[in-house]
Design a protein around this motif. Sequence first.
Motif, PDB file in Angstrom:
ATOM      1  N   SER A 214       0.651  -1.296  -0.058  1.00  0.00           N
ATOM      2  CA  SER A 214      -0.045   0.007  -0.041  1.00  0.00           C
ATOM      3  C   SER A 214       0.922   1.272  -0.112  1.00  0.00           C
ATOM      4  CB  SER A 214      -0.956   0.021   1.085  1.00  0.00           C
ATOM      5  OG  SER A 214      -1.871  -0.846   1.186  1.00  0.00           O
ATOM      6  N   PRO A 215       0.410   2.271  -0.495  1.00  0.00           N
ATOM      7  CA  PRO A 215       1.202   3.514  -0.374  1.00  0.00           C
ATOM      8  C   PRO A 215       1.487   3.696   1.191  1.00  0.00           C
ATOM      9  CG  PRO A 215      -0.977   3.982  -1.245  1.00  0.00           C
ATOM     10  CD  PRO A 215      -0.919   2.555  -1.167  1.00  0.00           C
ATOM     11  N   SER A 216       2.429   4.785   1.231  1.00  0.00           N
ATOM     12  CA  SER A 216       2.978   5.145   2.582  1.00  0.00           C
ATOM     13  C   SER A 216       1.678   6.426   2.927  1.00  0.00           C
ATOM     14  CB  SER A 216       4.286   5.712   2.770  1.00  0.00           C
ATOM     15  OG  SER A 216       4.586   6.741   1.977  1.00  0.00           O
ATOM     16  N   VAL A 217       1.808   6.759   4.271  1.00  0.00           N
ATOM     17  CA  VAL A 217       1.149   8.087   4.540  1.00  0.00           C
ATOM     18  C   VAL A 217       1.625   9.151   3.697  1.00  0.00           C
ATOM     19  CG1 VAL A 217       0.500   9.761   6.485  1.00  0.00           C
ATOM     20  CG2 VAL A 217      -0.043   7.234   6.880  1.00  0.00           C
ATOM     21  N   ALA A 218       3.058   9.211   3.634  1.00  0.00           N
ATOM     22  CA  ALA A 218       3.568  10.502   2.707  1.00  0.00           C
ATOM     23  C   ALA A 218       3.207  10.263   1.242  1.00  0.00           C
ATOM     24  CB  ALA A 218       5.091  10.293   2.969  1.00  0.00           C
ATOM     25  N   GLU A 219       3.007   9.231   0.568  1.00  0.00           N
ATOM     26  CA  GLU A 219       2.816   8.902  -0.538  1.00  0.00           C
ATOM     27  C   GLU A 219       1.329   9.355  -0.685  1.00  0.00           C
ATOM     28  OE1 GLU A 219       5.471   5.535  -2.239  1.00  0.00           O
ATOM     29  OE2 GLU A 219       3.889   5.058  -0.638  1.00  0.00           O
ATOM     30  N   GLN A 220       0.536   9.119   0.263  1.00  0.00           N
ATOM     31  CA  GLN A 220      -0.940   9.598   0.250  1.00  0.00           C
ATOM     32  C   GLN A 220      -1.078  10.966   0.245  1.00  0.00           C
ATOM     33  OE1 GLN A 220      -4.045   6.854   1.628  1.00  0.00           O
ATOM     34  NE2 GLN A 220      -2.553   5.609   2.132  1.00  0.00           N
ATOM     35  N   PHE A 221      -0.334  11.593   0.973  1.00  0.00           N
ATOM     36  CA  PHE A 221      -0.459  13.113   0.818  1.00  0.00           C
ATOM     37  C   PHE A 221       0.060  13.825  -0.098  1.00  0.00           C
ATOM     38  CE2 PHE A 221      -0.671  12.841   5.783  1.00  0.00           C
ATOM     39  CZ  PHE A 221      -1.940  13.806   6.107  1.00  0.00           C
ATOM     40  N   SER A 222       1.162  13.172  -0.777  1.00  0.00           N
ATOM     41  CA  SER A 222       1.509  13.895  -2.003  1.00  0.00           C
ATOM     42  C   SER A 222       0.680  13.433  -3.131  1.00  0.00           C
ATOM     43  CB  SER A 222       2.987  12.981  -2.312  1.00  0.00           C
ATOM     44  OG  SER A 222       3.898  13.669  -1.305  1.00  0.00           O
ATOM     45  N   HIS A 223      -0.044  12.147  -3.050  1.00  0.00           N
ATOM     46  CA  HIS A 223      -0.938  12.047  -4.074  1.00  0.00           C
ATOM     47  C   HIS A 223      -2.103  12.950  -4.191  1.00  0.00           C
ATOM     48  CE1 HIS A 223      -3.804   9.728  -6.541  1.00  0.00           C
ATOM     49  NE2 HIS A 223      -4.480   9.677  -5.450  1.00  0.00           N
TER      50      HIS A 223
ATOM     51  N   ALA B  70      -1.124  27.053 -12.222  1.00  0.00           N
ATOM     52  CA  ALA B  70       0.478  27.361 -12.649  1.00  0.00           C
ATOM     53  C   ALA B  70       0.871  27.942 -11.185  1.00  0.00           C
ATOM     54  CB  ALA B  70       0.141  28.702 -13.550  1.00  0.00           C
ATOM     55  N   GLY B  71       2.310  27.599 -11.072  1.00  0.00           N
ATOM     56  CA  GLY B  71       3.278  27.876  -9.993  1.00  0.00           C
ATOM     57  C   GLY B  71       2.807  26.892  -8.842  1.00  0.00           C
ATOM     58  N   LEU B  72       1.875  26.029  -8.804  1.00  0.00           N
ATOM     59  CA  LEU B  72       1.567  25.226  -7.584  1.00  0.00           C
ATOM     60  C   LEU B  72       2.745  24.077  -7.398  1.00  0.00           C
ATOM     61  CD1 LEU B  72      -2.343  24.905  -7.798  1.00  0.00           C
ATOM     62  CD2 LEU B  72      -0.918  26.301  -6.477  1.00  0.00           C
ATOM     63  N   THR B  73       2.897  23.692  -6.125  1.00  0.00           N
ATOM     64  CA  THR B  73       3.744  22.744  -5.833  1.00  0.00           C
ATOM     65  C   THR B  73       3.658  21.428  -6.136  1.00  0.00           C
ATOM     66  OG1 THR B  73       4.766  24.449  -4.028  1.00  0.00           O
ATOM     67  CG2 THR B  73       5.457  22.026  -3.687  1.00  0.00           C
ATOM     68  N   GLN B  74       4.213  20.605  -6.771  1.00  0.00           N
ATOM     69  CA  GLN B  74       4.453  19.318  -6.856  1.00  0.00           C
ATOM     70  C   GLN B  74       5.112  18.374  -5.556  1.00  0.00           C
ATOM     71  OE1 GLN B  74       4.401  17.234 -10.539  1.00  0.00           O
ATOM     72  NE2 GLN B  74       3.827  19.029 -11.512  1.00  0.00           N
ATOM     73  N   LEU B  75       4.408  17.579  -5.097  1.00  0.00           N
ATOM     74  CA  LEU B  75       4.962  16.878  -3.977  1.00  0.00           C
ATOM     75  C   LEU B  75       5.768  15.514  -4.305  1.00  0.00           C
ATOM     76  CD1 LEU B  75       2.673  17.611  -1.240  1.00  0.00           C
ATOM     77  CD2 LEU B  75       4.418  18.783  -1.473  1.00  0.00           C
ATOM     78  N   PHE B  76       5.742  14.917  -5.539  1.00  0.00           N
ATOM     79  CA  PHE B  76       6.346  13.861  -6.077  1.00  0.00           C
ATOM     80  C   PHE B  76       7.665  14.560  -6.685  1.00  0.00           C
ATOM     81  CE2 PHE B  76       2.368  11.526  -5.507  1.00  0.00           C
ATOM     82  CZ  PHE B  76       2.981  10.521  -4.918  1.00  0.00           C
ATOM     83  N   ARG B  77       9.063  13.972  -6.494  1.00  0.00           N
ATOM     84  CA  ARG B  77      10.180  14.181  -7.320  1.00  0.00           C
ATOM     85  C   ARG B  77      10.584  13.312  -7.835  1.00  0.00           C
ATOM     86  NH1 ARG B  77      14.730  12.954  -4.220  1.00  0.00           N
ATOM     87  NH2 ARG B  77      14.352  13.003  -1.997  1.00  0.00           N
TER      88      ARG B  77
ATOM     89  N   LEU C 281       9.643   9.870  -5.715  1.00  0.00           N
ATOM     90  CA  LEU C 281       9.526  10.142  -4.081  1.00  0.00           C
ATOM     91  C   LEU C 281       8.341  11.167  -3.747  1.00  0.00           C
ATOM     92  CD1 LEU C 281      13.512   9.956  -3.760  1.00  0.00           C
ATOM     93  CD2 LEU C 281      11.571   7.884  -3.905  1.00  0.00           C
ATOM     94  N   ALA C 282       7.884  10.659  -2.635  1.00  0.00           N
ATOM     95  CA  ALA C 282       6.971  11.552  -1.839  1.00  0.00           C
ATOM     96  C   ALA C 282       7.489  12.479  -0.990  1.00  0.00           C
ATOM     97  CB  ALA C 282       5.904  10.597  -1.313  1.00  0.00           C
TER      98      ALA C 282
END
Length: 173
Positions: free
Chosen positions: A40-49, A67-74, A81-82
């Motif tokens: 399952s996805p981790s809690v960090a992955e769920q928030f990033s998702h 426009a300009g909003l922050t992406q949380l996966f890199r 990575l979340a």
Amino acid sequence: MNDSIVQALLDSYRRNNAILINLLQALPEGGMEAKAMQGSPSVAEQFSHIQQTRLFWLNQVAPEFAAGLTQLFRKDGEDWLAERDPTRIVQALNESCRAVCEAVQDRLHTGQAMQGKNARYDHPVFLLQHLLWHEGYHVGQIKLALKAFGYTMPEEVEEKAIWSQWRTEIWEQ
């Protein structure tokens, strides 16, 4: 649409965002790595998702607000990575919440369709409803992951973090 109803709908989405942030801030040490079950996805992955889903749908139906909003996966090699920094997650969620509300309000006031090349909402409020449903699902998954991790949120913490965002109770002694 009646302006007081519009404001109540937008406020409900802002309250939902507050719940996400409260839940994030109530995580126990190591809670970002918790998973409901193996695979399952981790809690960090769920928030990033959650953040990525907001960005995806805004980009589809009201791209000027994404426009300009922050992406949380890199990207790291072949992996995505979340984000694990709560401060960055809070900032990103607040930014995207504001953008979603502005997009809905704009489309309601201008009458412009909430649609793009690949997606469409029949009414701007449906974007809010879609995101509320999606994010509520993930709150449940995060809470399940925390239980599997061995953490059950104390009732008084849960009451303050989640339920008090929706209602006020006064109990006579």
